[in-house]
Scaffold this motif. Structure first.
Motif, PDB file in Angstrom:
ATOM      1  N   MET A 189       0.826  -1.207   0.000  1.00  0.00           N
ATOM      2  CA  MET A 189       0.000   0.000   0.000  1.00  0.00           C
ATOM      3  C   MET A 189       0.857   1.254   0.000  1.00  0.00           C
ATOM      4  O   MET A 189       0.531   2.240  -0.636  1.00  0.00           O
ATOM      5  N   ALA A 190       1.981   1.177   0.714  1.00  0.00           N
ATOM      6  CA  ALA A 190       2.852   2.354   0.781  1.00  0.00           C
ATOM      7  C   ALA A 190       3.448   2.679  -0.590  1.00  0.00           C
ATOM      8  O   ALA A 190       3.726   3.836  -0.884  1.00  0.00           O
ATOM      9  N   LEU A 198       1.965   1.941  -3.488  1.00  0.00           N
ATOM     10  CA  LEU A 198       0.919   1.941  -4.510  1.00  0.00           C
ATOM     11  C   LEU A 198       1.036   3.124  -5.483  1.00  0.00           C
ATOM     12  O   LEU A 198       0.933   2.939  -6.697  1.00  0.00           O
ATOM     13  N   PRO A 199       1.270   4.346  -4.976  1.00  0.00           N
ATOM     14  CA  PRO A 199       1.354   5.472  -5.910  1.00  0.00           C
ATOM     15  C   PRO A 199       2.547   5.375  -6.865  1.00  0.00           C
ATOM     16  O   PRO A 199       2.616   6.104  -7.840  1.00  0.00           O
ATOM     17  N   TYR A 227       0.377   7.304   5.490  1.00  0.00           N
ATOM     18  CA  TYR A 227      -0.501   6.831   4.418  1.00  0.00           C
ATOM     19  C   TYR A 227      -1.352   7.966   3.856  1.00  0.00           C
ATOM     20  O   TYR A 227      -1.619   8.002   2.659  1.00  0.00           O
ATOM     21  N   VAL A 279       0.861   9.730   1.446  1.00  0.00           N
ATOM     22  CA  VAL A 279       1.104   8.930   0.248  1.00  0.00           C
ATOM     23  C   VAL A 279      -0.129   8.920  -0.657  1.00  0.00           C
ATOM     24  O   VAL A 279      -0.035   9.029  -1.870  1.00  0.00           O
ATOM     25  N   PHE A 280      -1.319   8.830  -0.031  1.00  0.00           N
ATOM     26  CA  PHE A 280      -2.532   8.665  -0.830  1.00  0.00           C
ATOM     27  C   PHE A 280      -3.194   9.975  -1.245  1.00  0.00           C
ATOM     28  O   PHE A 280      -3.975   9.985  -2.193  1.00  0.00           O
ATOM     29  N   VAL A 293      -3.201  10.929  -4.948  1.00  0.00           N
ATOM     30  CA  VAL A 293      -3.865   9.907  -5.758  1.00  0.00           C
ATOM     31  C   VAL A 293      -5.373  10.004  -5.595  1.00  0.00           C
ATOM     32  O   VAL A 293      -6.126   9.942  -6.576  1.00  0.00           O
ATOM     33  N   PHE A 329      -3.517   4.423 -13.598  1.00  0.00           N
ATOM     34  CA  PHE A 329      -3.383   3.907 -12.241  1.00  0.00           C
ATOM     35  C   PHE A 329      -4.138   2.588 -12.086  1.00  0.00           C
ATOM     36  O   PHE A 329      -3.596   1.599 -11.572  1.00  0.00           O
ATOM     37  N   VAL A 387      -2.333  -0.903 -11.159  1.00  0.00           N
ATOM     38  CA  VAL A 387      -2.660  -1.561  -9.898  1.00  0.00           C
ATOM     39  C   VAL A 387      -3.203  -2.967 -10.159  1.00  0.00           C
ATOM     40  O   VAL A 387      -2.831  -3.923  -9.470  1.00  0.00           O
TER      41      VAL A 387
END
Lengths: 284, 255
Positions: free
Chosen positions: A108-109, A111-112, B13, B16-17, B20, B236, B240
């Motif tokens: 998850m870390a 993911l970007p 997190y 990071v997110f 996005v 993306f 993914v």
């Protein structure tokens, strides 16, 4: 022909495609660029020769030297901030997160990582822009009345870079941390070291290979990147890759662009020499 | 201390997110700008980009160059790794260093070098010149992964096959390659990802037949638009899904 000689011939045969490709499309272009960096421009024409003028200009012309200084400053800032933020994150994932969720936490870390690199910088623009999420949120709560100028600044470039490289460093430091036996810490504490002393004198030095490897990769990728400073930093202050692109695009000055590229490579080589003692690139 | 850890994890997190999430949310914006306030849910931008011919062509170019250049890099990298791991050659340390070297050089410099060379040789730029550049950056990666994966176990199996009369080609195809399959697949997958997302080499070495990142770059010139968000979200989604599939089929270790 002896068996040994036959084997060697076979070895060279198998090696040939990769070797020739590297020579033709990596070594040769580099030599061509090196030769070109000693040429100079007369009007719009490139004149070959042995003229160190481009290098002299790279270090004496302030507009050129400034780009090198900007690049080094930004890269060092990004590397330091990324290490400082990534170390605790890696430690928390390695020590606090239950074992079976660790892989998921790491996945998850990073993911970007899998968004397009160009788009990732663009999406920071949506966050940091004048009408962006942060300014709208701050103005909505009444904390500020005028939007903050976050985009097109060095801060924006640094944030964009840190976002990318924290993920990378978390991976290399994590890989290092899970290999550490808990016995090191126990031994230190049995010998009377407190928590802080154990951390500073035992744990931290043991993670140095992971930190240095990650930091070196960060340095190399960050200092050579054109996209992030171009999108997030704008043209307010140029980095070396931006200047290289500008020399090529606007003025068609390939000799100067080549010389600046050689300077960029020299900086990376210096960084490599500085940390080669701890580097384990083969363990990446 | 425990609470602090979880707070830090949550903050990390969130950081990071954040971009996005903003990217994906505002790709559904029912309005002209991908910034707050959110004006309602709409698929119009997806509709628009899927009908954009230039974008779809660029997508096809990216896929083509990613697969072809990665396949080439994988084959050459695998053969070279096999040669250096099996046969004693003079100067093998130097050869290994030479093959790895492009990894430490910025993509911009590789692109500039190739551009100079192609200009001097009179080779006109196309998707294939960009492909050559992508093989240059992926070859060291494929070589390093394949080389690291070769162990004594394989060496013995290969020797056995040779003793039983297999030719070198048969050994490579029936013994070495299948035994290294997971590593080779990982190398191929990584190469495809790098090539697919690579901007600067594709930007400098193509002229008309551009790739997706270059097309996205030119979309950025017209300023912020939910259409760019939509393209980014789709890229993306594809990446993914690929990562999740890889995770399930390739990297799952037997329990």
């Amino acid at each position: 022909m002896s068996l040994h000689a036959a084997e060697r011939k076979l070895g060279w045969g198998l090696l040939a495609p990769a070797l020739l490709w590297t020579l033709a499309f990596f070594v040769l272009p580099f030599l061509a660029m090196l030769a070109l960096s000693f040429a100079h421009m007369e009007g719009r024409a490139i004149v070959q020769g042995f003229d160190p003028g481009n290098y002299i200009r790279a270090f004496t012309d302030w507009s050129q030297l400034k780009a090198l200084i900007n690049s080094v400053e930004i890269t060092v800032t990004v590397t330091v901030i990324s290490v400082v933020l990534a170390w605790p994150l890696a430690a928390i994932i390695a020590w606090r997160v239950p074992q079976r969720f660790q892989r998921l936490a790491l996945l998850m870390a990073v993911l970007p990582f899998w968004t397009s690199y160009v788009v990732r910088s663009y999406s920071w623009l949506l966050v940091l822009g004048k009408n962006g999420v942060i300014n709208k949120a701050l103005m909505g709560t009444g904390l500020i009345s005028e939007p903050l100028a976050l985009a097109s600044t060095r801060t924006a470039t640094v944030i964009g870079f840190v976002h990318f490289f924290v993920m990378l460093l978390t991976l290399t430091i994590y890989a290092n941390l899970i290999q550490l036996s808990p016995n090191y810490a126990r031994a230190a504490q049995d010998l009377g070291a407190g928590d802080w002393a154990t951390f500073v004198h035992v744990i931290l030095p043991l993670t140095l290979p992971g930190v240095i490897t990650g930091a070196f990769v960060t340095f190399v990728l960050c200092i050579g990147d054109y996209i992030t400073p171009q999108i997030l930093g704008g043209n307010a202050e140029l980095t070396l890759p931006q200047l290289i692109m500008l020399q090529m695009g606007r003025s068609g000055n390939f000799p100067m662009a080549s010389a600046l590229s050689v300077v960029l490579m020299a900086v990376v080589t210096l960084a490599y020499a500085a940390c080669s003692r701890w580097l384990r690139l083969d363990r990446l | 201390m425990r609470l602090l850890s979880w707070a830090y994890l949550a903050a990390a997190y969130a950081f990071v997110f954040l971009p996005v999430v903003v990217l994906v949310v505002f790709s559904f914006q029912d309005g002209r700008l991908p910034v707050p306030p959110f004006q309602g849910f709409s698929l119009q931008w997806y509709d628009k980009i899927l009908g954009n011919g230039a974008l779809m062509t660029a997508l096809w170019h990216s896929a083509l160059v990613a697969f072809v250049s990665s396949a080439l890099a994988l084959v050459m990298g695998f053969l070279a790794a096999h040669a250096l791991a099996r046969v004693r050659l003079p100067g093998s340390v130097l050869l290994r260093g030479l093959l790895i070297a492009p990894m430490t050089v910025s993509y911009l410099i590789i692109a500039l070098g190739l551009l100079t060379t192609f200009n001097q040789a009179g080779i006109s730029l196309s998707l294939w010149t960009a492909g050559i550049g992508h093989v240059v950056i992926n070859l060291p990666l494929c070589f390093a992964i394949a080389y690291a994966a070769m162990g004594d176990h394989q060496k013995n199996a290969e020797r056995a096959a040779r003793d039983l009369g297999a030719t070198e080609a048969q050994v490579l195809w029936h013994v070495s390659a299948p035994m290294l399959a997971p590593a080779l697949a990982a190398a191929f997958f990584l190469s495809v990802t790098f090539s697919w997302d690579e901007f600067i080499i594709a930007f400098l070495l193509t002229r008309f037949d551009v790739t997706l990142p270059v097309e996205i770059w030119s979309m950025l010139r017209s300023g912020l638009s939910p259409a760019t968000n939509a393209v980014g979200s789709l890229v993306f989604l594809v990446s993914v899904s690929a990562v999740v599939l890889m995770e399930i089929f390739l990297f799952r270790r037997p329990k």
